[in-house]
Design an enzyme around this catalytic site. Sequence first.
Site, PDB file in Angstrom:
ATOM      1  N   VAL A  66     -13.285 -18.390  -6.429  1.00  0.00           N
ATOM      2  CA  VAL A  66     -12.309 -17.525  -6.592  1.00  0.00           C
ATOM      3  C   VAL A  66     -12.399 -16.965  -7.960  1.00  0.00           C
ATOM      4  CG1 VAL A  66      -9.902 -16.984  -6.546  1.00  0.00           C
ATOM      5  CG2 VAL A  66     -10.922 -18.361  -4.569  1.00  0.00           C
ATOM      6  N   HIS A 123      -6.943  -6.168  -0.584  1.00  0.00           N
ATOM      7  CA  HIS A 123      -6.013  -5.075  -0.246  1.00  0.00           C
ATOM      8  C   HIS A 123      -4.778  -5.599   0.682  1.00  0.00           C
ATOM      9  CE1 HIS A 123      -3.846  -1.304  -0.631  1.00  0.00           C
ATOM     10  NE2 HIS A 123      -4.118  -1.061   0.394  1.00  0.00           N
ATOM     11  N   ASP A 130     -13.881 -22.490  -7.720  1.00  0.00           N
ATOM     12  CA  ASP A 130     -13.792 -22.764  -6.249  1.00  0.00           C
ATOM     13  C   ASP A 130     -13.897 -21.418  -5.688  1.00  0.00           C
ATOM     14  OD1 ASP A 130     -11.697 -20.619  -7.550  1.00  0.00           O
ATOM     15  OD2 ASP A 130     -10.184 -21.761  -7.195  1.00  0.00           O
ATOM     16  N   SER A 174       0.905  -1.269  -0.181  1.00  0.00           N
ATOM     17  CA  SER A 174      -0.200  -0.188  -0.037  1.00  0.00           C
ATOM     18  C   SER A 174       1.004   1.247  -0.018  1.00  0.00           C
ATOM     19  CB  SER A 174      -1.006  -0.022   1.106  1.00  0.00           C
ATOM     20  OG  SER A 174      -2.004   0.962   1.052  1.00  0.00           O
ATOM     21  N   ASP A 231     -11.939 -19.046 -15.266  1.00  0.00           N
ATOM     22  CA  ASP A 231     -10.550 -19.836 -15.305  1.00  0.00           C
ATOM     23  C   ASP A 231     -10.231 -21.133 -15.508  1.00  0.00           C
ATOM     24  OD1 ASP A 231     -11.209 -20.288 -12.713  1.00  0.00           O
ATOM     25  OD2 ASP A 231      -9.459 -19.797 -11.705  1.00  0.00           O
ATOM     26  N   ASP A 233     -16.417 -17.120 -11.399  1.00  0.00           N
ATOM     27  CA  ASP A 233     -15.679 -17.863 -10.619  1.00  0.00           C
ATOM     28  C   ASP A 233     -14.957 -18.857 -11.570  1.00  0.00           C
ATOM     29  OD1 ASP A 233     -14.743 -20.141  -9.063  1.00  0.00           O
ATOM     30  OD2 ASP A 233     -16.632 -20.539  -8.256  1.00  0.00           O
ATOM     31  N   ASP A 239      -8.659  -6.248  -5.411  1.00  0.00           N
ATOM     32  CA  ASP A 239      -8.282  -4.989  -4.306  1.00  0.00           C
ATOM     33  C   ASP A 239      -9.465  -4.091  -4.499  1.00  0.00           C
ATOM     34  OD1 ASP A 239      -7.069  -2.836  -3.150  1.00  0.00           O
ATOM     35  OD2 ASP A 239      -5.036  -3.530  -3.699  1.00  0.00           O
TER      36      ASP A 239
END
Length: 582
Positions: free
Chosen positions: A276, A493, A274, A200, A270, A267, A447
């Site tokens: 994510v 983040h 999962d 950051s 890709d 999700d 983020d």
Amino acid sequence: MRSKMSLLAGTAALSFAQATSLADVCTSSYARSVAPSSPLMGVTVDTTSITANPVYNYSSASTAFWPASTFDFCNVTLAYTHDGLDDQVLLQFWLPAPADFKNRWLSTGGFGYAINGDSADLPGGVMYAAASGQTDGGFGSFSTEFDAVFLKANGTIDRQALYMFGYQAHYELSAVGKAFTKNFFNLGSSKLYSYYQGCSEGGREGWSQVQRFGEEWDGAVIGAPAIRYGQQQPNHLYPGLVEYTMGYYPPPCELEKINNLTIAACDALDGKKDGVVARTDLCKLHFNVNSTIGAPYYCPAETTTTVLKKRLSTSNTTPAQNGTVTKEGAAVAAKILDGLKTLDGKRAYIWYQPSATFDDAETEYNSDTDSWELDITSLGGEWVAKFLELRDVDNLSTLDNVTYDVMTNWMSLGWQRYEDVLQTTWPDLTPFHSNGGKIIHVHGESDPSIPTGSSVHYHESVRKTMYSSLSFNESSDALNDWNRLYLVPGAAHCSYSTDQPNGGWPQSTLPTLFDWVENGQKPDRLNATVQEGENYGQVQQLCAWPLRPYYVNNGTELTCVFDEESYQTWVYDFDAYELPLY
């Protein structure tokens, strides 16, 4: 072949480590005796200020950036002054026991407007046999933040504090810290590796050192850097401006539902389902926010505490939220995701990737009117009020008469006023590269505070500047040979995300950097550790940019791929400005 002097120095250092205990050297008298009196021109160390005390069996809890560990260290504090100035800068060092030390120095940074982590980041060095240090920037204490000392009076900038925060204090930290460490461990002419780690604001501080003092560093771990202050800081106000302009203030639960549906829809893009979102670029290409219209949402009543800055928070009680996603809510979300453009459609900046939470868009409930209202986040409001308007206040009171063009003008003003100190986007890193330096740059793909595309854009600016005569593939390979960017699927983040808990965060990045710098072991994929949830402890792998993750064999095998259409979602023309925005 090493010189005889180098061999003798190395032997002396080894003998020192073997024969000396922490108790022998961790005394104020010894620390004073080895302190460099004037390690930099114009800097004088006050040896009478030096204190040292040993700490044994210190337990450091696990963080996103390093695992739990127990170790001994010497806690040293000292002060120095700038010749001719009535000032004082405080430094703190944690030094390993002599038998554990491996000739490493680690500088650590801060976050928000804090120039340090208030000792919280020092364990990340000591556990890996490095002396680590932090600075107070000359602000009065380790707990005093830059925004508290930025203005001497309304309209009067404290230039010394500004430039110390921007880059000078960290340069002096490393110069004094390295000189002290060499003397403390009797290194003589032996090599002391110099590293940096921060995320950051700490990531921006890391780039400030690599860009300006490249020859001083061997390597850096840089996370989600808050570079491009002119655009980054007022950008936090953009969602509120969208709501104000469109005249609709969505309940937080409505935006949360939109985000949850985004995660669910994107999700599996890709190749692996999962929970994510690893391919936010494919999400941009294939997901339409309008598909969420009509979806029901419910959130129970609660009292929440929001941390605005390091030591400033606010509590808010909200009623139960029960409804369906409206076309107005979907329109607000879509406009936010598109990023700031001027009234005539020119791009001024970018927003977070789809699947990032809408934290900056959160509205406030008014119990008197039983309605949701604008909540101006101080993350952006303080920047405009204090750093642009030079008023000693912590936030804006209203967005009346603010338009997208006004916000673009704010970005231009901040860029111009602080270009040489806070923008931190110098794209020519030749001195650092020529010195053999290595970078591992990481950024959470979801983020919600600093756009992931900000890191991509800077990385690409470095590639285009330093390798302008090479093709895309050749220049990417050349840059990746010493400077690698890894986007972390599902991560928030500077950490993993509670909304996508099956995603990891690179927890062993610093030892990976050590191995690259000291042993020539260049990382291909980077390990990321799942740190909560049912997959706790699972180690995942990250692809180095510009390659992107895609799973084959029913989601069991990771491949790192490139396709032009996805890449183009990360490419922006900031045509709202006449100058190039690096």
